[in-house]
Design an enzyme around this catalytic site. Structure first.
Site, PDB file in Angstrom:
ATOM      1  N   GLU A 156     168.658 -10.782 -16.656  1.00  0.00           N
ATOM      2  CA  GLU A 156     168.852 -10.027 -15.418  1.00  0.00           C
ATOM      3  C   GLU A 156     168.480  -8.562 -15.582  1.00  0.00           C
ATOM      4  O   GLU A 156     168.753  -7.945 -16.617  1.00  0.00           O
ATOM      5  CB  GLU A 156     170.325 -10.135 -14.999  1.00  0.00           C
ATOM      6  N   GLU A 257     177.267 -12.339  -4.683  1.00  0.00           N
ATOM      7  CA  GLU A 257     177.869 -11.442  -5.664  1.00  0.00           C
ATOM      8  C   GLU A 257     178.096 -10.079  -5.011  1.00  0.00           C
ATOM      9  O   GLU A 257     177.470  -9.081  -5.354  1.00  0.00           O
ATOM     10  CB  GLU A 257     176.986 -11.322  -6.909  1.00  0.00           C
TER      11      GLU A 257
END
Length: 280
Positions: A156, A257
């Site tokens: 990520e 998220e």
């Protein structure tokens, strides 16, 4: 907001940031009550100890009793202390490696097929090249372990405001590391975790990222920008972005998220019709 373009995607709710007003073991049931059947977690046990089997069993039971599948899990991390992963941190070398079978075991028991491996912040006094070499070594170990259960390892890019010492701030940098891991492991199970919020903070052209890198996506996460709240509360055009993901051929999960704008997670899902919340 019309998110019908996302009807082909499965949504998964991140229970480390949503329903955080509840104890961890109560969150899967809360997610189920809101209509979700899939959820993901950051590493939930802190980095100071290896969780006892009883802790792992309690978490497993919370998910299975709720009928919610754990679809994503972070490897060892402690975000409460500002850590952004441990893979490239020399002092955490053994702790990370000891965690691999624990994370993999938990993932395997719950059918989790994606494990996020944050590479860790730069460490003062340690050469960047040394940290990068350690990160690659550890990512290959993680990829091999994930492969043994049919899972992928996610890499990520984070935003440079909240994670200024993190080395991956662009989609290009993260995807370059994905390619290096796949070349070193020979397995091809390293993928890019495309968090649209983090990339937006960094000023990336989100449509261009989707067009250029969609074939490397292993997972997508969303939150509106600015604010990191639910879609529809700020400036990102999620109708367009979700349609672009569909058009680019991305058929994976969309991870929620975000922080609920009201502070109450159950009130933050009006933008997503209930019929789209359950995994298909």
């Amino acid at each position: 907001m019309d998110v019908s373009a996302a009807s082909g995607h499965n949504f998964t709710i991140n229970l480390s940031i949503l329903f955080a007003e509840l104890p961890l073991l109560e969150r899967p049931a809360a997610a189920a009550a809101a209509g979700f059947t899939a959820a993901e977690l950051w590493w939930p046990f802190g980095a100071e100890h290896t969780p006892a089997e009883a802790e792992l069993d309690a978490l497993r039971k919370a998910f299975t009793d709720a009928g919610v599948q754990l679809t994503g899990l972070n490897f060892l991390d402690d975000l409460t202390k500002g850590a952004k992963g441990t893979l490239s941190v020399p002092a955490e070398r053994e702790r990370f490696r000891e965690n691999i079978p624990v994370s993999i075991g938990l993932a395997e028991s719950l059918g989790t097929k994606a494990l996020n491996a944050l590479v860790g912040n730069r460490v003062e006094g340690v050469a960047a090249a040394e940290q990068d070499a350690l990160a690659l070594e550890n990512l290959v170990l993680a990829a091999r372990a994930a492969h043994s259960i049919g899972a992928v390892v996610l890499i990520e890019a984070l935003n440079k405001v909240d994670a200024p010492d993190y080395p991956l701030h662009t989609a290009a940098a993260a995807c370059e590391l994905v390619d290096r891991v796949n070349a070193a492991s020979g397995l091809g199970n390293a993928k890019f975790l495309c968090d649209l919020y983090h990339l937006a903070v960094n000023g990336e052209d989100l449509p261009a990222v989707i067009e250029q890198y969609a074939d490397k996506f292993g997972h997508v996460q969303i939150a509106d920008f600015p604010g990191r709240n639910e879609p529809g509360t700020a400036g990102l055009d999620f109708e367009d972005l979700l349609a672009r993901l569909t058009a680019a051929g991305y058929q994976g999960r969309i991870g929620l998220e975000y922080k609920p704008a009201s502070g109450v997670s159950a009130d933050s899902f009006d933008w997503l019709p209930r019929e789209l919340r359950a995994a298909k």
